[in-house]
Every structure is written in structure tokens, then in C-alpha cells.
Write a protein that holds these residues in place. Sequence first.
Motif, PDB file in Angstrom:
ATOM      1  N   VAL A 146      44.456  48.484  40.218  1.00 55.61           N
ATOM      2  CA  VAL A 146      45.006  47.643  39.147  1.00 55.61           C
ATOM      3  C   VAL A 146      44.738  46.170  39.412  1.00 55.61           C
ATOM      4  O   VAL A 146      44.411  45.397  38.499  1.00 55.61           O
ATOM      5  N   VAL A 147      44.846  45.753  40.668  1.00 61.01           N
ATOM      6  CA  VAL A 147      44.756  44.331  41.006  1.00 61.01           C
ATOM      7  C   VAL A 147      43.298  43.889  41.164  1.00 61.01           C
ATOM      8  O   VAL A 147      42.926  42.788  40.742  1.00 61.01           O
ATOM      9  N   ASN A 148      42.480  44.719  41.775  1.00 56.63           N
ATOM     10  CA  ASN A 148      41.088  44.343  42.020  1.00 56.63           C
ATOM     11  C   ASN A 148      40.278  44.520  40.744  1.00 56.63           C
ATOM     12  O   ASN A 148      40.082  45.635  40.268  1.00 56.63           O
TER      13      ASN A 148
ATOM     14  N   PRO B  76      42.113  51.229  53.064  1.00 61.70           N
ATOM     15  CA  PRO B  76      42.384  51.586  51.657  1.00 61.70           C
ATOM     16  C   PRO B  76      43.715  50.994  51.194  1.00 61.70           C
ATOM     17  O   PRO B  76      44.679  50.921  51.952  1.00 61.70           O
ATOM     18  N   GLY B  77      43.766  50.580  49.955  1.00 58.74           N
ATOM     19  CA  GLY B  77      44.972  49.996  49.403  1.00 58.74           C
ATOM     20  C   GLY B  77      45.086  48.500  49.600  1.00 58.74           C
ATOM     21  O   GLY B  77      46.110  47.895  49.259  1.00 58.74           O
ATOM     22  N   THR B  78      44.043  47.870  50.149  1.00 62.44           N
ATOM     23  CA  THR B  78      44.071  46.427  50.354  1.00 62.44           C
ATOM     24  C   THR B  78      43.954  45.696  49.020  1.00 62.44           C
ATOM     25  O   THR B  78      43.125  46.045  48.172  1.00 62.44           O
ATOM     26  N   ILE B  79      44.793  44.704  48.827  1.00 60.48           N
ATOM     27  CA  ILE B  79      44.827  43.937  47.579  1.00 60.48           C
ATOM     28  C   ILE B  79      44.050  42.642  47.768  1.00 60.48           C
ATOM     29  O   ILE B  79      44.292  41.903  48.721  1.00 60.48           O
ATOM     30  N   ILE B  80      43.141  42.368  46.877  1.00 61.95           N
ATOM     31  CA  ILE B  80      42.395  41.114  46.873  1.00 61.95           C
ATOM     32  C   ILE B  80      42.886  40.276  45.697  1.00 61.95           C
ATOM     33  O   ILE B  80      42.816  40.700  44.555  1.00 61.95           O
ATOM     34  N   VAL B  81      43.400  39.092  45.992  1.00 57.99           N
ATOM     35  CA  VAL B  81      43.929  38.192  44.959  1.00 57.99           C
ATOM     36  C   VAL B  81      43.062  36.953  44.911  1.00 57.99           C
ATOM     37  O   VAL B  81      42.842  36.295  45.935  1.00 57.99           O
ATOM     38  N   ASP B  82      42.559  36.641  43.737  1.00 55.70           N
ATOM     39  CA  ASP B  82      41.753  35.440  43.554  1.00 55.70           C
ATOM     40  C   ASP B  82      42.675  34.222  43.529  1.00 55.70           C
ATOM     41  O   ASP B  82      43.656  34.169  42.783  1.00 55.70           O
TER      42      ASP B  82
ATOM     43  N   HIS C 206      49.182  32.342  37.618  1.00 61.10           N
ATOM     44  CA  HIS C 206      50.427  32.922  38.130  1.00 61.10           C
ATOM     45  C   HIS C 206      50.898  34.024  37.187  1.00 61.10           C
ATOM     46  O   HIS C 206      50.846  33.868  35.960  1.00 61.10           O
ATOM     47  N   PRO C 207      51.337  35.169  37.720  1.00 65.35           N
ATOM     48  CA  PRO C 207      51.718  36.282  36.844  1.00 65.35           C
ATOM     49  C   PRO C 207      52.914  35.952  35.953  1.00 65.35           C
ATOM     50  O   PRO C 207      53.912  35.383  36.405  1.00 65.35           O
TER      51      PRO C 207
ATOM     52  N   ASN D  88      49.544  35.938  42.321  1.00 64.26           N
ATOM     53  CA  ASN D  88      50.629  35.978  43.314  1.00 64.26           C
ATOM     54  C   ASN D  88      50.697  37.382  43.910  1.00 64.26           C
ATOM     55  O   ASN D  88      51.068  38.339  43.234  1.00 64.26           O
ATOM     56  N   ARG D  89      50.341  37.488  45.178  1.00 66.74           N
ATOM     57  CA  ARG D  89      50.327  38.789  45.838  1.00 66.74           C
ATOM     58  C   ARG D  89      51.738  39.360  45.976  1.00 66.74           C
ATOM     59  O   ARG D  89      51.962  40.564  45.800  1.00 66.74           O
ATOM     60  N   ASP D  90      52.709  38.503  46.262  1.00 71.08           N
ATOM     61  CA  ASP D  90      54.077  38.982  46.489  1.00 71.08           C
ATOM     62  C   ASP D  90      54.644  39.645  45.231  1.00 71.08           C
ATOM     63  O   ASP D  90      55.238  40.731  45.298  1.00 71.08           O
TER      64      ASP D  90
END
Length: 380
Positions: free
Chosen positions: A104-106, A29-35, A40-41, A83-85
Amino acid sequence: MIRKIRRLAKVINKSSTRKKYYHQPGTAPGTIIVDENSQHPHIILIDYNQINLVHQEIIHPEDCSQYLDTESVSWVDVQGLGNRDILERLGQVFELHPLVLEDVVNMAERPKSEDYEDQLLIIARMVTPTHINEGFHSEQVSFVLGKHYLLTVQEEPEYDCFEGVRMRISKSKGIIRKQGSDYLAYALLDAVIDGFFPVLEIYGERIEELEEEVITNPTPQTLQKIYRIRRELLQLRRAIWPQRNVINSLIRDSSEIISDEVRIYLRDCYDHSIQVIDMVETYRELASGLMDVYLSAVSNKMNEIMKFLTVVSSIFIPLTFLAGIYGMNFNPEKSPFNMPELNAYWGYPLCLGAMAVIAGGLIFFFWRRGWLSNSVKVKD
């Protein structure tokens, strides 16, 4: 016909591309998936009160922390998820729960609202018309509402319906500069709901054009257009239906972050969502009706064509009968049965004249019955 409709439906479904965001089985749980293809944010900060206004782009997420504990309203708009960072650093600055940051990210979450004590998570679906006025662009927009701040996260900045809210803040129109962050969240949610109306207006025009096309000149391409509209309206329904429940929960839940005054404004937003749902359902019924009209029009057109061919065949049947009789090459000298017309001097022109009289009589009969006129119209 049914097989043809099914084939067209499969073609439409295969031609539509859709991004898929999902976790592999067993993912923590809480894993972030970034396309990797996401932009770029870009972090845009708008900090305001009744007197002062700060509008700037933030390079480092940590620079937002100085605005979060002030009495002014801070709107941090994150545009892009590439950008995951940066996203993880934003989560640390805003002290987001890992599950909040994941939602929020997924970009595959169903619209919902969740209360995390001093923060309120709202996930909505924003739709905007495309540049070609056919179809629409749909993306998830997330709100993290705090006491004096609002964090919004968008997937693609070029599709945005928040420009009107930004103009109201910059020009100090209305009461938005006098209210808190909860009113800002309402204003943005209202903009999201109102963004459905331009899309539905385009669909109304497309359905009117299809109605005329179905009646005047139905083609297989018309059937494909009807299926595409029905499928897109279903996607609109899936986007707006849960958002009505989200707004309703914001009105009824006793969250301390949202004031009673803002809940009154949310009622108007709820009414708009009901209005959108009614329009979507109406257009879906019209699209389904167009399918029935298309099938009826194609069937009637085929019946009229068959009627016309039957009329033509009926005219030539007696003529073929006469030609067949007199085309039999029996030698009258060797047969006890004699065909006197074979040796008649006027036999050939009399036979042609009889054929012309029979054909003319049949044409006049069909015309009096109205069969020939209807067939000619279908032929044209």
C-alpha cells in the motif's frame, strides 16, 4: 534521418522524470519506504448508512477503530504518504499484514488483487489529465476492503477522480447508501477506470492536430511530439492492461467479501476497461502511422525541392555554356581559328537574345510538363 530520430528519442527519455521506489537487495519483507517529499497524510472518514452520514477529518489513526465494527459502511481515505508513524499506526488499527502495508505504501506496485481471508487488497493505477492538457498524472491508489469498511490510500490528494462518488454519498444519489463496502469499492474502481476516458479524449485531439501538422508543415518538433505521444500511450497501456486482469479476478474469484450482486456491476467495469484498452491500442496505431506519414512527407518535400533545383539548374546550364564559350579570351589575330561573333556589331545583344530565347523555351517546356508548377508550390 534514422540517427536524428534516435537522438530525439534519447532527449525525450532523458527529459522525463519518474520517481523510483525500490528495495535495496536483502531488505526484509514488509519494509516501508516513505518519500521525504510526499505530503503529510490527511485521513478523511466517511461513515454512512441509509439514514446517517458522518464526514470528518481524523487526526489520530486510532479514532478510526470505533467505526470499523459497526454495521454502517466506513470509508477511510488516506491522502499523502509523508509520515511513517501514521502509516504504521493505521496498519495496526486495520490489522494489516506487513506485506499489505508494504504494498500500500510503496508506490511502484503493479495493479493486482490479493485475498487475505477477512481482507481484500486491490491495487490500481489512477490517471487524471494535467492542468495544461498535455500528458497526464498517474499514481497508485490502494484499496483494503473489509466486511464493513474500505481503506483507500492515495499518494497526492490534488489528483483525484473520487469526487463524484463523494457527491453521490453526501446527496444519497443512486443505491450507494443502501449497499455495503463492496459496492463502494466497485464505485471507486469504476471511477478509476472512467478516469481514463478524459485523458484519451485529449490524446485524440492531439493526434488530430498532429495529423494536420504532419501533412502541412512537418518539422523536427513534430517528430518530437509524435515520440512523446507514443511514449505516453505506452504508459497508459501499462496502467490499464493489468487492471483488466484485476477486475476479471474480482469477478471470477470466490471471495466472501464481494457479493454476487456487486460482481454483476463489476462486469460493467470490466467492459469499460476493455473499451479503454481498445482506444489506447487504436491511438498507438495512429501514432505509429503518423511516424510513417512524417517520414514520407519529409522525403517527398525533399524530392520536390531537389526537382525545383534541378529545373533551375537545367535553365542556366545552356546559358552558362554560351557565356563560357564567348568568355574565352583568345586573340583572333594570333590564332588560325577565328570567332567572327567577337567583332560583330550586334554580337553582344544577339548573344543575350539567344540566351533569353533558350531560357524561355526551357521554362515553357517545363511548364507544359507540369514540373515547374509543382516545384513552385513546394517552394512556397
